[in-house]
Design a protein around this motif. Structure first.
Motif, mmCIF file in Angstrom:
data_model
loop_
_atom_site.group_PDB
_atom_site.id
_atom_site.type_symbol
_atom_site.label_atom_id
_atom_site.label_comp_id
_atom_site.label_asym_id
_atom_site.label_seq_id
_atom_site.Cartn_x
_atom_site.Cartn_y
_atom_site.Cartn_z
ATOM 1 N N LEU A 267 0.816 -1.219 0.000
ATOM 2 C CA LEU A 267 0.000 0.000 0.000
ATOM 3 C C LEU A 267 0.846 1.264 0.000
ATOM 4 C CD1 LEU A 267 -2.786 -1.002 2.549
ATOM 5 C CD2 LEU A 267 -3.055 -0.709 0.072
ATOM 6 N N SER A 268 2.060 1.170 0.515
ATOM 7 C CA SER A 268 2.893 2.373 0.639
ATOM 8 C C SER A 268 3.192 3.010 -0.718
ATOM 9 C CB SER A 268 4.199 2.041 1.373
ATOM 10 O OG SER A 268 4.989 1.131 0.612
ATOM 11 N N ALA A 269 3.271 2.180 -1.761
ATOM 12 C CA ALA A 269 3.532 2.715 -3.096
ATOM 13 C C ALA A 269 2.308 3.400 -3.685
ATOM 14 C CB ALA A 269 3.990 1.600 -4.028
ATOM 15 N N LEU A 270 1.143 3.156 -3.089
ATOM 16 C CA LEU A 270 -0.114 3.696 -3.620
ATOM 17 C C LEU A 270 -0.638 4.880 -2.828
ATOM 18 C CD1 LEU A 270 -1.944 0.268 -4.145
ATOM 19 C CD2 LEU A 270 -0.429 1.453 -5.744
ATOM 20 N N ALA A 271 0.016 5.202 -1.718
ATOM 21 C CA ALA A 271 -0.549 6.168 -0.769
ATOM 22 C C ALA A 271 -0.760 7.550 -1.369
ATOM 23 C CB ALA A 271 0.359 6.268 0.456
ATOM 24 N N THR A 272 0.107 7.975 -2.284
ATOM 25 C CA THR A 272 0.021 9.342 -2.787
ATOM 26 C C THR A 272 -1.172 9.579 -3.705
ATOM 27 O OG1 THR A 272 1.516 8.759 -4.595
ATOM 28 C CG2 THR A 272 2.497 9.742 -2.620
ATOM 29 N N ASN A 273 -1.706 8.530 -4.324
ATOM 30 C CA ASN A 273 -2.813 8.754 -5.269
ATOM 31 C C ASN A 273 -3.970 7.778 -5.109
ATOM 32 O OD1 ASN A 273 -1.626 6.453 -6.225
ATOM 33 N ND2 ASN A 273 -0.978 7.314 -8.189
ATOM 34 N N ALA A 280 -5.900 3.470 5.030
ATOM 35 C CA ALA A 280 -5.498 2.229 5.683
ATOM 36 C C ALA A 280 -4.159 2.395 6.386
ATOM 37 C CB ALA A 280 -5.433 1.104 4.656
ATOM 38 N N LEU A 281 -3.228 3.102 5.747
ATOM 39 C CA LEU A 281 -1.915 3.325 6.354
ATOM 40 C C LEU A 281 -2.029 4.184 7.619
ATOM 41 C CD1 LEU A 281 0.149 3.894 3.088
ATOM 42 C CD2 LEU A 281 0.507 2.039 4.738
ATOM 43 N N GLN A 282 -2.927 5.133 7.612
ATOM 44 C CA GLN A 282 -3.134 5.973 8.797
ATOM 45 C C GLN A 282 -3.611 5.130 9.982
ATOM 46 O OE1 GLN A 282 -5.825 8.783 7.005
ATOM 47 N NE2 GLN A 282 -4.205 10.254 6.515
ATOM 48 N N LYS A 283 -4.460 4.160 9.703
ATOM 49 C CA LYS A 283 -4.942 3.267 10.774
ATOM 50 C C LYS A 283 -3.830 2.359 11.282
ATOM 51 C CE LYS A 283 -9.818 3.070 9.370
ATOM 52 N NZ LYS A 283 -10.923 2.183 8.916
ATOM 53 N N LEU A 284 -2.895 2.030 10.400
ATOM 54 C CA LEU A 284 -1.819 1.118 10.786
ATOM 55 C C LEU A 284 -0.821 1.730 11.756
ATOM 56 C CD1 LEU A 284 -0.934 -0.768 7.460
ATOM 57 C CD2 LEU A 284 -2.134 -1.664 9.460
ATOM 58 N N THR A 285 -0.894 3.017 11.958
ATOM 59 C CA THR A 285 0.020 3.633 12.930
ATOM 60 C C THR A 285 -0.274 3.158 14.343
ATOM 61 O OG1 THR A 285 -1.444 5.572 13.103
ATOM 62 C CG2 THR A 285 0.388 5.679 11.501
ATOM 63 N N MET A 291 6.995 -3.368 13.388
ATOM 64 C CA MET A 291 7.476 -3.289 12.005
ATOM 65 C C MET A 291 6.362 -2.840 11.067
ATOM 66 S SD MET A 291 8.048 -7.265 10.862
ATOM 67 C CE MET A 291 6.687 -8.407 10.562
ATOM 68 N N VAL A 292 5.113 -3.176 11.366
ATOM 69 C CA VAL A 292 3.999 -2.701 10.562
ATOM 70 C C VAL A 292 3.824 -1.200 10.773
ATOM 71 C CG1 VAL A 292 1.512 -2.860 10.159
ATOM 72 C CG2 VAL A 292 2.845 -4.946 10.559
ATOM 73 N N ARG A 293 3.907 -0.739 12.008
ATOM 74 C CA ARG A 293 3.769 0.693 12.304
ATOM 75 C C ARG A 293 4.859 1.487 11.586
ATOM 76 N NH1 ARG A 293 3.254 -1.185 17.657
ATOM 77 N NH2 ARG A 293 5.262 -0.257 18.234
ATOM 78 N N ASN A 294 6.076 0.956 11.591
ATOM 79 C CA ASN A 294 7.186 1.667 10.961
ATOM 80 C C ASN A 294 6.963 1.855 9.461
ATOM 81 O OD1 ASN A 294 8.585 1.967 13.357
ATOM 82 N ND2 ASN A 294 9.850 0.127 13.054
ATOM 83 N N VAL A 295 6.442 0.816 8.805
ATOM 84 C CA VAL A 295 6.135 0.934 7.375
ATOM 85 C C VAL A 295 5.109 2.029 7.153
ATOM 86 C CG1 VAL A 295 5.108 -0.217 5.365
ATOM 87 C CG2 VAL A 295 6.721 -1.450 6.799
ATOM 88 N N ALA A 296 4.074 2.051 8.005
ATOM 89 C CA ALA A 296 3.011 3.050 7.875
ATOM 90 C C ALA A 296 3.549 4.460 8.074
ATOM 91 C CB ALA A 296 1.895 2.747 8.863
ATOM 92 N N PHE A 297 4.348 4.656 9.114
ATOM 93 C CA PHE A 297 4.898 5.983 9.393
ATOM 94 C C PHE A 297 5.785 6.473 8.238
ATOM 95 C CE2 PHE A 297 4.169 5.102 14.076
ATOM 96 C CZ PHE A 297 3.253 6.137 14.240
ATOM 97 N N ALA A 299 5.688 5.547 5.062
ATOM 98 C CA ALA A 299 4.862 5.823 3.883
ATOM 99 C C ALA A 299 4.120 7.152 4.032
ATOM 100 C CB ALA A 299 3.872 4.677 3.664
ATOM 101 N N LEU A 300 3.594 7.421 5.227
ATOM 102 C CA LEU A 300 2.851 8.662 5.457
ATOM 103 C C LEU A 300 3.783 9.871 5.391
ATOM 104 C CD1 LEU A 300 0.503 7.433 8.312
ATOM 105 C CD2 LEU A 300 -0.159 8.010 5.961
ATOM 106 N N ALA A 301 4.988 9.718 5.937
ATOM 107 C CA ALA A 301 5.951 10.816 5.895
ATOM 108 C C ALA A 301 6.334 11.131 4.445
ATOM 109 C CB ALA A 301 7.194 10.447 6.702
ATOM 110 N N LYS A 302 6.520 10.091 3.654
ATOM 111 C CA LYS A 302 6.855 10.290 2.244
ATOM 112 C C LYS A 302 5.711 10.958 1.493
ATOM 113 C CE LYS A 302 8.517 7.700 -1.783
ATOM 114 N NZ LYS A 302 8.858 6.353 -2.305
#
Length: 314
Positions: A267-273, A280-285, A291-297, A299-302
């Motif tokens: 999902l991280s590659a899709l977050a911008t559009n 979903a990534l926002q909920k994963l925080t 390790m799941v939280r880190n991926v979410a953070f 992706a959101l920062a990017k």
């Protein structure tokens, strides 16, 4: 002593027989090179199978072989013949793909039947050897053997692991049509051959929303290994996974943290559009796995960083 007219007739008959034998290839419609038919060159190529090696594993994948024989580096006449014959040799090679006792029940990909009759080979080991060498030659001919791709795809589902690897290399070498590969994968999916879908999707190039959605379905499989492999392929697809965003979000409900981690990465590659991916990534925080939280953070920062210039402009 035979009467002279009879002797003359016998000599004439022998001459005609010799002429018929040497011109059989032309009369049967099979191409020839230096007086030998494709089949004759093929049998010569097969005879040298044990002396033909690849210098490295990489060269084997590229279809590069050398003749390692006692004659000290003499040119491989059989291969040189196939290089010259090129696409003219392909119908005969395709015929050899179907030699032997087993028939591929394969995918729905089909090929036109070869116009050259293929005699039955009673020896299964000989048939297997000929099939292997035909695949090797198609691989080495590359784009010139493009017409063999459909037959290779049809053979692939019922091949053992070693043969499947060679067929996949040959399919890449011949530049099989993406649409044919996609249809092959979709047909495997309809037959619920999930492991094969994933194996061949990894080895062959795929694209398009239909195959992406098939992988999305597999990402929600109850089989954890199937699920992980599907998510790994979707992550590698990047934006090609957009049609499966909702399916990947469903995979986030899996209790296995590794699967949630792989889903988050996809999902991280899709977050911008893709709004559903961002949400979903926002909920994963708040996910219980670090390790799941880190991926979410990350992706959101990017995503926020990429959106910043637009905000400044306003």
């Amino acid at each position: 002593m035979k009467p002279k007219p009879l002797r003359t007739a016998v000599m004439l008959a022998l001459a005609l027989f010799a002429l018929a034998a040497t011109s059989f290839g032309q009369r049967s419609g099979e191409p020839t090179h230096q007086g030998k038919t494709v089949e004759e060159w093929f049998q010569e190529y097969v005879a040298g199978a044990d002396t033909r090696v690849s210098p490295t594993s990489a060269s084997a994948r590229n279809g590069e072989f050398m003749r390692a024989s006692p004659d000290g580096g003499k040119p491989d006449a059989a291969w040189l013949a196939f290089e010259t014959l090129g696409e003219k040799a392909v119908p005969r090679l395709v015929a050899h793909l179907h030699s032997g006792p087993r028939e591929s029940s394969g995918a729905s990909a089909t090929t036109e039947p070869s116009p050259i009759a293929r005699p039955e080979i009673p020896n299964p080991k000989r048939a297997q050897l000929e099939r292997r060498e035909a695949i090797e030659l198609i691989h080495r001919l590359g784009m010139r053997a493009h017409a063999a791709a459909a037959a290779l795809l049809a053979l692939l589902p019922e091949s053992d692991e070693a043969e499947a690897e060679e067929i996949c290399a040959a399919l890449q070498s011949t530049r099989a049509e993406p649409a044919a590969i996609n249809q092959f994968l979709l047909d495997l999916g309809k037959r619920h051959r999930d492991a094969d879908v994933l194996k061949f999707a990894q080895r062959l190039s795929w694209n398009g929303p239909e195959v992406a959605r098939l992988l999305g379905e597999l990402s929600r499989s109850s089989n954890q290994e199937i699920c992980r492999s599907a998510l790994t392929l979707l992550e590698a697809a990047g934006q090609g996974a957009r049609p499966t965003a909702n399916q990947i979000v469903e995979a986030l409900k899996n209790p296995d943290q590794e699967i949630r981690y792989l889903a988050a990465r996809s999902l991280s590659a899709l977050a911008t559009n893709t709004p559903v991916a961002l949400k979903a990534l926002q909920k994963l925080t708040d996910d219980k796995s670090e390790m799941v939280r880190n991926v979410a953070f990350r992706a959101l920062a990017k995503t926020e960083a990429s959106a910043a210039p637009a905000s400044v402009g306003h």
